[in-house]
Design an enzyme around this catalytic site. Structure first.
Site, PDB file in Angstrom:
ATOM      1  CB  VAL B  18      -0.977   0.009   1.197  1.00  0.00           C
ATOM      2  CG1 VAL B  18      -1.731   1.329   1.270  1.00  0.00           C
ATOM      3  CG2 VAL B  18      -1.950  -1.159   1.089  1.00  0.00           C
ATOM      4  NE  ARG B  49       7.815  -3.646  12.090  1.00  0.00           N
ATOM      5  CZ  ARG B  49       6.566  -3.692  11.657  1.00  0.00           C
ATOM      6  NH1 ARG B  49       6.299  -4.072  10.428  1.00  0.00           N
ATOM      7  NH2 ARG B  49       5.557  -3.378  12.456  1.00  0.00           N
ATOM      8  N   GLY B 192      -1.791 -15.868  -3.968  1.00  0.00           N
ATOM      9  CA  GLY B 192      -1.575 -14.619  -3.251  1.00  0.00           C
ATOM     10  C   GLY B 192      -2.852 -13.859  -2.943  1.00  0.00           C
ATOM     11  CD  GLU B 195      -2.404 -11.718   4.166  1.00  0.00           C
ATOM     12  OE1 GLU B 195      -1.209 -12.032   4.338  1.00  0.00           O
ATOM     13  OE2 GLU B 195      -2.761 -10.661   3.628  1.00  0.00           O
ATOM     14  CG  ASP B 206     -10.421  -7.879   7.097  1.00  0.00           C
ATOM     15  OD1 ASP B 206      -9.510  -7.060   7.334  1.00  0.00           O
ATOM     16  OD2 ASP B 206     -11.187  -7.793   6.112  1.00  0.00           O
ATOM     17  CE  LYS B 210     -11.784  -4.701   5.537  1.00  0.00           C
ATOM     18  NZ  LYS B 210     -11.746  -5.718   4.447  1.00  0.00           N
TER      19      LYS B 210
END
Lengths: 437, 437
Positions: B18, B49, B192, B195, B206, B210
């Site tokens: 992102v 990181r 892909g 996950e 998830d 939301k």
């Protein structure tokens, strides 16, 4: 939050069904609107042509103003909601006076915005007041906001949708019942779903007004209503809808705009026309008076906004959303970028486009006619993907429906030209484009 | 416009897909964004990181900040975009520091907003800075804006939708191919689309994050993630999808929230669960990784927002839309009304709801089992609309699927309780609710 913040004082110019809906909404949802807007919305003044008419709402608590044009000049008004209607006349005078008086303007008037939106927006930008018109496009659906803000990060590649609820009601009813256009229109009129004079709707003018507004915002282009290539749904027959169905499509009146590169720079293509829409496209499932708009952004991908395209409740919802934005202090360029920065784009030449088309011909039932038709398409360089000739009834023209392969629109137009004047055809061919994925 | 207005200076905390997408977007669409925002967006600082990783974008023109937590304290930063991820840890520290430093915050982090959104919003309101999280819900779809602003005039009666693209991809692939859950999940992982650890997605967590965010905004309720009744799609079989299809439904993981009146005041119901969705409902046509949200307003009627629910492009589109709003000067309450005015609503008791349900049982193939099952439903007061027992294969349990008439959810739960522990059932019954119109 101890002090009560000052209310946003609102004048309503025009008290038709939308005006009455705005009053009902502001009364019904007053407390939650005040929480969301940070201040109350307060209607202070109302006015309409006829004071005596019963509108089903109590007007006694509001001041009455006979002259809607000067509402914006009153000291007790911060924003005028123009719901008079008509592209010019007192609607336009009211809008101009309001902005010139330094007051904000909210309008549901698509015709006025399509014809005078740039002038009014420039005035509003100069006066640093808000001018908002969410209700002018697609009723209660926040699609102006969706394009102007929600999709603001994107270069929009194409914007299109179902922009006229009356046409969509007629088309989906024809689809469900197998009835013909005139029959369904008459019923829609008797039920109040279509106007006594339906030309604005069924000829595509109303959708063209809305499309030109969407295109200006989506592409940062100067609004150009005159350049919309608009056709309506009056020539469609039940047989077209049945034929489309057999091919895997529904027919919908689609307003569609995109920009194209040309040797002379970026050009703008705007068209309102019945299109064949594949069953697996989201717009194929939009039935009844519903509206839906698709915007394709270069990062967002395809965004779809769908909802009620008309009606007093949904339209009032959009009007009051604009008022809440104004109460919250939102004053942005009405067309997303300042009018002076909108790009003047020439109208694109439809003939330079490529696509697939459905062509329906009403042909005399005699030997050689099919050869004449197919020869014209061959000579114009159009490759035919499928063709069907429907069974005859005595002495009536037979229907020939064909779908072309992907190719230039100019070639299809040339085939139609080659057939023009042929006494083998009972009426000019009907060409409908197939909505590209 | 002679003077160039000051750019909005942006720090990017986190450079996953992102973050890289945001950089690509801001570079690709810089000119049009500057026109729309009234000023350029300028990334000044980035951090992640691992500095050495190749992200496919040129970072040489930006300052590098190792400590993402303190980005908001830098003098060359107006707004921090938090894309670190995780509900706590450095994401939360970064968000807090940013707001405490008086800088605006944009985040795509649904877990952090679901767990700490109220605290952060209260801090942002106190500091009078913007805090925006459009990308946290439904990817590129401007649905936070649609609820917070577009539908702001309405009392929202219900908000629901398809909020997890991975689940929707799996369900629609199961539907298209007739394959079972585990098989499709494995394929999605290899491509892909899911996950390596898919629990967050396929267990409904998830979507619950939301949903809790949408509910807070839609209802002006204090965000209450813990109260979401969340279930995932792991128990679904290909046979459920086939059976639903035969009954006129598809199965979709739906997050749904509504408020109800109770003796103790307004209560909030939030549920994430696979639902049966009738073919003629707009959500039945939402396939693949697409998300869609429906909001039903008391004036707008049903509004639908649909688009890509994930992916770097769509998510970046939402992040940058927030940045454009901030550049335009929009600083509103993050949850539409100030945190202090959000209503604390108790969680509604699901049992008090009424509806229709699909119940699937895996039963031993022996005499009397069907009588045992139907007796349990009778004793619980559940009226059965249709029941089908699918053909057997040797020694395997047979599938019994039934649909109830409209009735209390508590009665269905009681029927399930009556059957619990029965050695006639190979596994506990699966109850799926049918999405009400």
């Amino acid at each position: 939050m101890a002090d009560t913040p000052a209310p946003l004082r609102i004048a309503l110019a025009g008290l038709g069904t939308v005006g009455a809906g705005v009053i009902r909404l502001i009364e019904a949802n007053a407390a939650l609107i005040a929480r969301r807007a940070g201040r109350p919305l307060q209607v202070t003044v109302v006015g309409a042509r006829d004071r005596t008419k019963d509108r089903g709402v109590d007007l006694s608590r509001y001041a009455w103003e006979d002259d809607m044009v000067i509402m914006g000049e009153r000291a007790d008004v911060d924003v005028v909601v123009e719901m008079v209607g008509g592209s010019d006349g007192s609607a336009l005078a009211c809008a101009r006076t309001t902005i010139e008086a330094g007051k904000a303007l909210v309008t549901a008037n698509k015709a006025m915005i399509a014809h005078h939106g740039l002038e009014l927006a420039a005035k509003a930008e100069e006066a640093k007041v808000a001018m908002k018109f969410e209700a002018a496009v697609a009723g209660g659906i926040p699609v102006i906001k969706g394009l102007r803000e929600g999709a603001a990060a994107n270069e929009i590649e194409r914007v299109y949708g179902i922009l006229n609820g009356t046409c969509n009601y007629i088309l989906s009813t024809m689809e469900d019942t197998g009835r013909d256009f005139a029959d369904v229109l008459a019923e829609a009129q008797s039920k109040g779903y279509a106007e006594a004079d339906p030309a604005f709707d069924v000829e595509g003018i109303d959708a063209a007004h809305k499309l030109s507004i969407l295109a200006a915002i989506a592409f940062g282009a100067r609004l150009d209503f005159a350049a919309v290539d608009a056709a309506g749904i009056t020539r469609l027959r039940a047989a077209d809808i049945a034929q489309a169905d057999a091919l895997g499509y529904v027919i919908r009146l689609i307003g569609m705009a995109e920009t194209m590169e040309s040797p002379a720079g970026k050009v703008l293509f705007q068209r309102v026309q019945p299109h064949l829409v594949a069953f697996d496209h989201p717009l194929a499932h939009v039935d009844g008076a519903t509206n839906a708009v698709v915007a394709e952004g270069n990062f967002s991908g395809r965004l779809l906004f769908q909802g009620a395209g008309a009606g007093d409740g949904p339209t009032a919802s959009a009007v009051v959303a604009d008022l809440i934005d104004i109460a919250r202090g939102e004053i942005g360029a009405p067309f997303s970028v300042p009018v002076g920065e909108l790009e003047a784009m020439s109208a694109a030449d439809a003939g330079s486009r490529t696509g697939r088309a459905y062509v329906r011909l009403m042909a005399a039932d005699r030997p050689g006619v099919l050869a004449e038709i197919t020869a014209a398409f061959r000579d114009a360089g159009v490759s035919i993907e499928s063709l069907i000739q429907k069974g005859r009834s005595d002495d009536q023209p037979v229907m020939v429906a064909l779908v072309t392969h992907e190719g230039p629109e100019s070639a299809v137009a040339e085939a139609v030209r080659l057939l023009s004047g042929s006494d083998s055809l009972a009426e000019p061919p009907l060409v409908l484009h197939i909505l590209a994925d």
